[in-house]
Enzyme design. Structure first.
Site, short mmCIF file in Angstrom:
data_model
loop_
_atom_site.label_atom_id
_atom_site.label_comp_id
_atom_site.label_asym_id
_atom_site.label_seq_id
_atom_site.Cartn_x
_atom_site.Cartn_y
_atom_site.Cartn_z
CG ASP A 13 -5.52 2.52 -3.50
OD1 ASP A 13 -4.98 1.77 -2.67
OD2 ASP A 13 -5.72 3.73 -3.30
CE LYS A 16 1.07 -0.42 -6.55
NZ LYS A 16 -0.17 0.38 -6.42
N GLY A 40 -0.74 -1.30 0.72
CA GLY A 40 -1.20 -2.68 0.83
C GLY A 40 -1.52 -3.28 -0.51
CG HIS A 41 0.40 -4.87 -3.21
ND1 HIS A 41 1.68 -5.13 -3.63
CD2 HIS A 41 0.14 -3.60 -3.56
CE1 HIS A 41 2.18 -4.05 -4.21
NE2 HIS A 41 1.26 -3.10 -4.16
CD GLN A 222 2.97 4.27 -0.91
OE1 GLN A 222 4.06 4.10 -1.40
NE2 GLN A 222 2.81 4.23 0.40
#
Length: 428
Positions: A13, A16, A40-41, A222
Site C-alpha cells: 500500500d 506503487k 490492488g493498485h 504487496q
C-alpha cells in the site's frame, strides 16, 4: 541498466500503482510477477481512477503488459477486470496483454478453503479470503491447474481428479460440501477460449524483448515485509514479494530485474493482523489514516497507521538490493508540528537495529524514536525539490541517511504528474 523493478519496501500500500503508471511512460513492456487479485493498485489519471488487481498498470498507458508465471490467476476475476477496465475506455486485447501459459489458476474451491480456514482460526492471519494461499499451496504441491491445461480436456480431467483427492478431505473437515468435478470441468471449459486468447510463453516474449534492448518494468504487489520468507511470518502473503522474485516470476534470468526501486511511504501502514512496532492509536494515527485515505484498494479495510520505521525499511533495502527509493505521501505529514522516526528497537533489554524473526520478540518490540521538526507549509503537488519546505527537505534527507538508500523519486499527491524526479531509474 535498461530494466527497472518496482517493489513495496514496507507492508504494501505504498503507492506503487501511481509510480508504476508514471514509469510506464519510459518502459516498453510492463510485467506483473507475483501475487494474485488479493493486491490492488489505484491509478489516478486526470479525473479517472482505475483500480487494478491482476492487470499490470501498463495497460492504462497502452503498453504491452505481461502477467507472469509467478502470479496465481483467478480466470473469472481476470475476465471481469478486463470488462470493467474496458468500460472505462481501456481496451484489453491479446496484442496488449499476455498471460503466461504456465501460470497457475485460482478456482472457487480455493476461495472456499481460504474463507473457511480464516473463519475457523483462533489466531487469524487477516487474509483477503480470495483463495491466494490455497492456490499457492497447490502449486507447490504439484497439483495445480495451469493456464495451458485449459487447452487439453484430457489433462484437465486428470488434474481435477488429482486436485480433489487433496481438497475433498479438507472440505469435509471444515464442514464444506464436496466439490463437483464435473461442474469444475464445465466451468473451466466455458471460459477457456476467452482466457486462452491471452496465453503465450511469456518467458520467450520477454527473452526477445530484453535481447532487443527494450526497457522492461517489473511490477511487484504487496510489500517486502509480507514476503513469505522474509516478512513478519506467519502474518504474510503466500508468495515471495522481494525483488529477486521478479526473475523467477517472469522467466527472465537473474540479471533481468535491473535497477531496484523500492516504494516507501513517508510514514508506515499495515492492513490485517501482525506486528507493527510504530503503530499509533492516537489522534496522529487518525490524522494519517484520514488525510492519507488509508483504505485497502481490494478489500476497503482501514489500514493501521504509524510513524516511519527506518529499521524496517533499512532491512528491506538490504533484502531487495534496493538502488533507490520512491518516497510517497509526503504531503500527508503537512501541518504536523513534530514528526518521529523509529531508529531502533528495544527487545527484552537489548537494543536491535533489525526486525527479529521470532513472534514473541516481534510482539515485544518497543520502538526507539528520533524526533524531527515538522512543517506548516503544503507540499501537495510540488514538482521540484526546491519547492519543498526546508523542514520537509531535512526529513527526506534524514530518511536517506537512516535507510542507506537515496530518494530517486518523490510523490506529493495521487496525481500522476505530481512527482519529483531526482534520478531516472531507467538511466541509472
Amino acid at each position: 541498466m535498461a530494466n527497472v523493478t518496482v517493489i513495496g519496501a514496507q507492508w504494501g500500500d505504498e503507492g506503487k500503482g501511481k509510480l508504476v503508471d508514471w514509469l510506464s511512460n519510459r518502459a516498453d513492456v510492463v510485467v506483473r510477477f507475483q501475487g494474485g487479485h488479493n493486491a490492488g493498485h489505484t491509478l489516478v489519471v486526470g479525473n479517472i481512477t482505475y483500480k487494478l488487481s491482476l492487470l499490470p498498470s501498463g495497460v492504462v498507458q497502452g503498453k504491452p503488459s505481461v502477467i507472469g508465471n509467478g502470479v496465481v490467476v483467478d480466470p473469472w476475476h481476470l475476465l471481469e477486470e478486463i470488462r470493467k477496465i474496458g468500460e472505462q475506455g481501456v481496451s484489453i486485447t491479446p496484442d496488449l496483454l499476455v498471460l503466461a501459459d504456465n501460470a497457475c489458476l485460482i478456482l472457487p474451491l480455493h476461495r472456499d478453503l481460504d474463507q473457511a480456514r480464516e473463519a475457523a482460526a483462533t489466531n487469524k492471519i487477516g487474509t483477503t479470503g480470495r483463495g491466494i494461499g490455497p492456490a499457492y499451496e497447490d502449486k507447490v504441491g504439484r497439483r495445480a491447474i495451469r493456464v495451458a491445461d485449459l487447452a487439453d480436456r484430457e489433462a484437465l480431467e486428470a488434474k481435477i481428479d488429482r486436485l480433489l483427492a487433496h481438497h475433498t478431505p479438507l472440505r469435509r473437515g471444515l464442514g464444506l460440501p464436496e466439490a463437483d468435478a464435473g461442474q469444475i470441468l464445465a466451468d473451466l471449459e466455458a471460459i477457456a477460449p476467452q482466457v486462452l486468447a491471452y496465453a503465450k510463453p511469456a518467458w520467450r516474449l520477454l527473452d526477445e524483448v530484453v535481447k532487443s534492448g527494450k526497457r522492461v518494468l517489473f511490477e511487484g504487489a504487496q510489500g517486502a515485509l509480507l514476503d513469505v520468507d522474509h516478512g513478519t511470518y506467519p502474518y504474510v502473503t503466500s508468495s515471495n514479494t522481494v525483488a529477486g522474485q521478479a526473475a523467477a516470476g517472469s522467466g527472465v534470468g537473474p540479471k533481468g530485474p535491473g535497477y531496484i526501486l523500492g516504494i516507501v511511504k513517508a510514514y508506515t501502514t499495515r492492513v490485517g493482523e501482525g506486528p507493527f512496532p510504530t503503530e499509533l492509536d492516537d489522534e496522529v494515527g487518525k490524522h494519517l489514516g484520514t488525510v492519507g485515505r488509508e483504505l485497502g484498494t481490494v478489500t476497503g479495510r482501514a489500514r493501521r497507521c504509524g510513524w516511519f520505521d527506518a529499521v524496517l525499511v533499512r532491512q528491506s533495502v538490504a533484502l531487495n538490493g534496493i538502488d533507490g527509493i520512491a518516497l510517497t505521501k509526503l504531503d500527508v505529514l503537512d501541518g504536523l508540528p513534530t514528526l518521529k522516526i523509529c531508529v531502533g528497537y528495544q527487545v527484552g533489554g537489548q537494543t536491535l537495529d533489525y526486525l527479529p524473526a521470532g513472534l514473541k520478540a516481534q510482539a515485544g518490540i518497543t520502538p526507539v524514536y528520533e524526533e524531527i521538526e515538522g512543517w506548516r507549509e503544503s507540499t501537495q503537488g510540488a514538482r521540484s525539490f526546491r519547492d519543498l519546505p526546508a523542514a520537509a527537505v531535512k526529513y527526506v534527507r534524514r530518511i536517506e541517511e537512516l535507510i542507506g538508500a537515496p530518494v530517486a523519486l518523490l510523490s506529493t499527491s495521487p496525481q500522476r504528474d505530481d512527482t519529483i524526479l531526482m534520478r531516472d531509474p531507467f538511466q541509472a
